[in-house]
Design a protein around this motif. Structure first.
Motif, PDB file in Angstrom:
ATOM      1  N   GLY A 118       0.683  -1.413  -0.034  1.00  0.00           N
ATOM      2  CA  GLY A 118       0.259   0.339  -0.733  1.00  0.00           C
ATOM      3  C   GLY A 118       0.762   0.663   0.288  1.00  0.00           C
ATOM      4  O   GLY A 118      -0.082   2.354   0.095  1.00  0.00           O
ATOM      5  N   ARG A 145      -1.320   0.566  -7.255  1.00  0.00           N
ATOM      6  CA  ARG A 145      -1.615   1.824  -6.358  1.00  0.00           C
ATOM      7  C   ARG A 145      -1.407   2.731  -6.939  1.00  0.00           C
ATOM      8  O   ARG A 145       0.116   3.259  -7.926  1.00  0.00           O
ATOM      9  CB  ARG A 145      -0.349   1.839  -5.303  1.00  0.00           C
ATOM     10  CG  ARG A 145      -1.262   0.365  -3.901  1.00  0.00           C
ATOM     11  CD  ARG A 145      -2.841   0.828  -3.244  1.00  0.00           C
ATOM     12  NE  ARG A 145      -2.640   1.835  -2.171  1.00  0.00           N
ATOM     13  CZ  ARG A 145      -2.931   2.352  -1.289  1.00  0.00           C
ATOM     14  NH1 ARG A 145      -4.327   2.095  -1.885  1.00  0.00           N
ATOM     15  NH2 ARG A 145      -3.357   2.941  -0.597  1.00  0.00           N
ATOM     16  N   TRP A 159      -4.232   5.624  -3.976  1.00  0.00           N
ATOM     17  CA  TRP A 159      -5.798   5.120  -3.693  1.00  0.00           C
ATOM     18  C   TRP A 159      -5.353   3.524  -4.632  1.00  0.00           C
ATOM     19  O   TRP A 159      -4.526   3.856  -5.344  1.00  0.00           O
ATOM     20  CB  TRP A 159      -6.436   5.388  -4.236  1.00  0.00           C
ATOM     21  CG  TRP A 159      -6.185   6.286  -5.302  1.00  0.00           C
ATOM     22  CD1 TRP A 159      -7.105   6.162  -6.256  1.00  0.00           C
ATOM     23  CD2 TRP A 159      -5.668   7.683  -5.739  1.00  0.00           C
ATOM     24  NE1 TRP A 159      -6.380   7.028  -7.246  1.00  0.00           N
ATOM     25  CE2 TRP A 159      -5.601   7.718  -6.785  1.00  0.00           C
ATOM     26  CE3 TRP A 159      -4.835   8.723  -4.939  1.00  0.00           C
ATOM     27  CZ2 TRP A 159      -4.838   8.825  -8.019  1.00  0.00           C
ATOM     28  CZ3 TRP A 159      -4.678   9.588  -5.630  1.00  0.00           C
ATOM     29  CH2 TRP A 159      -4.425   9.782  -6.741  1.00  0.00           C
ATOM     30  N   ARG A 161      -6.825  -0.520  -5.854  1.00  0.00           N
ATOM     31  CA  ARG A 161      -7.235  -2.182  -5.698  1.00  0.00           C
ATOM     32  C   ARG A 161      -7.013  -3.135  -6.029  1.00  0.00           C
ATOM     33  O   ARG A 161      -6.765  -2.613  -7.563  1.00  0.00           O
ATOM     34  CB  ARG A 161      -8.784  -1.941  -5.167  1.00  0.00           C
ATOM     35  CG  ARG A 161      -9.741  -0.568  -3.818  1.00  0.00           C
ATOM     36  CD  ARG A 161     -10.612  -1.544  -3.944  1.00  0.00           C
ATOM     37  NE  ARG A 161     -11.687  -1.696  -4.481  1.00  0.00           N
ATOM     38  CZ  ARG A 161     -11.871  -1.012  -5.523  1.00  0.00           C
ATOM     39  NH1 ARG A 161     -12.447   0.374  -5.256  1.00  0.00           N
ATOM     40  NH2 ARG A 161     -13.147  -1.052  -6.293  1.00  0.00           N
ATOM     41  N   ASP A 174      -9.126  -6.626 -10.318  1.00  0.00           N
ATOM     42  CA  ASP A 174     -10.529  -4.780  -9.953  1.00  0.00           C
ATOM     43  C   ASP A 174     -10.843  -4.221 -10.935  1.00  0.00           C
ATOM     44  O   ASP A 174      -9.795  -3.520 -11.614  1.00  0.00           O
ATOM     45  CB  ASP A 174      -9.679  -4.782  -8.668  1.00  0.00           C
ATOM     46  CG  ASP A 174     -11.428  -3.930  -7.807  1.00  0.00           C
ATOM     47  OD1 ASP A 174     -12.324  -3.926  -8.933  1.00  0.00           O
ATOM     48  OD2 ASP A 174     -10.835  -3.370  -6.972  1.00  0.00           O
ATOM     49  N   GLY A 179     -10.353   0.463  -8.860  1.00  0.00           N
ATOM     50  CA  GLY A 179      -9.378  -0.720  -8.907  1.00  0.00           C
ATOM     51  C   GLY A 179      -8.813  -0.437 -10.123  1.00  0.00           C
ATOM     52  O   GLY A 179      -8.386   0.122 -11.243  1.00  0.00           O
TER      53      GLY A 179
END
Length: 297
Positions: A118, A145, A159, A161, A174, A179
């Motif tokens: 992340g 990310r 941000w 996913r 995703d 995503g």
């Protein structure tokens, strides 16, 4: 007869024998400085660890190379108005800032150490600085990310996913809003809107500067790199079909020049691009020693 490509006010002719390049390289990206010199991110062929930044003058003559001691897999380039070159290395987990002579000015990340899940930096694809002065990093090969980072290295927000299916072959893709499936590039316009090239989902997603999803453009054909010109037209380099699309920032396609319209125009897949001050387009293709210059006419 020289082939002319493009549409409307955006028409180009390929510059022959540009650049004058020797050796076998994979040339993934190219940028041009204020003097018209071009910098090409080149890794050795067959693909392995190692490479350099190859420097050419406006006419395609080789000038020099540098970065051999730093670069693992040369990948994404961007250059600012002061001719500082931002390089995202897709293997050693860093973004490095160089002078045009190859002096390292800033190091973001720890060489050969992936960022925590992340967090930046995990096999970044490209880093660019917004008009407002923040750096945006697309961490596409190690994780799905995008990061907004101040130039002193502080993370403002991140941000995204989705599992990194493209890289490791396992997990879940995703394709919902926000995503990603390999965010390969990120550009930011004068209104601080963020355009993420969600490559394997064949789309460009648009966010505000805190990562809030706004909208998306679909059917973008494996978008790899983007450049917003002074008229607010985004040039998109992609590979399906191989070529360049021109988009308004409202999401309307205003032109294209791809292998569909011009069969055989691109032997590889356009992977990186830049526009110089004259509007000429420079393209790095993923293939064996493929770099092109198309002069605007």
């Amino acid at each position: 007869m020289t082939l002319r490509v493009g549409t409307g006010d955006y028409q180009y002719e390929r510059v022959g024998n540009w650049p004058i390049i020797s050796g076998d390289w994979v040339c993934s990206d190219v940028v041009v400085d204020s003097k018209g010199n071009a910098y090409v991110a080149a890794r050795t062929w067959p693909q392995s660890r190692g490479g350099a930044i190859l420097v050419f003058d406006k006419n395609g003559r080789f000038l020099s190379s540098w970065g051999e001691e730093f670069l693992a897999i040369p990948h994404g380039l961007w250059i600012d108005a002061e001719d500082r070159i931002y390089h995202a290395d897709a293997t050693d987990h860093t973004v490095r800032v160089f002078s045009v002579s190859g002096e390292q000015l800033v190091l973001y990340g720890t060489p050969d150490v992936a960022g925590l899940p992340g967090e930046p930096y995990n096999r970044p694809c490209r880093a660019k600085v917004s008009p407002a002065g923040d750096m945006y990093v697309a961490d596409g090969y190690g994780q799905n990310r995008v990061h907004r980072i101040s130039l002193d290295g502080e993370v403002v927000t991140s941000w995204g996913r989705g599992d990194p299916v493209y890289s490791n072959g396992v997990g879940l893709v995703d394709d919902g809003p926000g995503g990603f499936n390999l965010p390969h590039d990120v550009s930011v316009d004068e209104d601080d809107l963020v355009y993420v090239s969600d490559r394997e989902n064949h789309r460009i997603q648009i966010f505000d500067n805190m990562g809030t999803y706004i909208t998306e453009w679909g059917n973008m054909g494996l978008p790899c790199d983007t450049f917003i010109d002074g008229s607010g037209i985004m040039h998109v380099a992609g590979g399906s079909p191989a070529g360049i699309r021109l988009m308004s920032l409202k999401g309307k396609e205003v032109g294209r020049w791809t292998n569909d319209e011009y069969p055989g125009l691109f032997a590889g897949g356009p992977h990186g691009l830049w526009l110089d001050d004259e509007g000429s387009v420079y393209i790095g293709e993923i293939g064996k020693t493929l770099v092109s210059k198309f002069a605007r006419v």
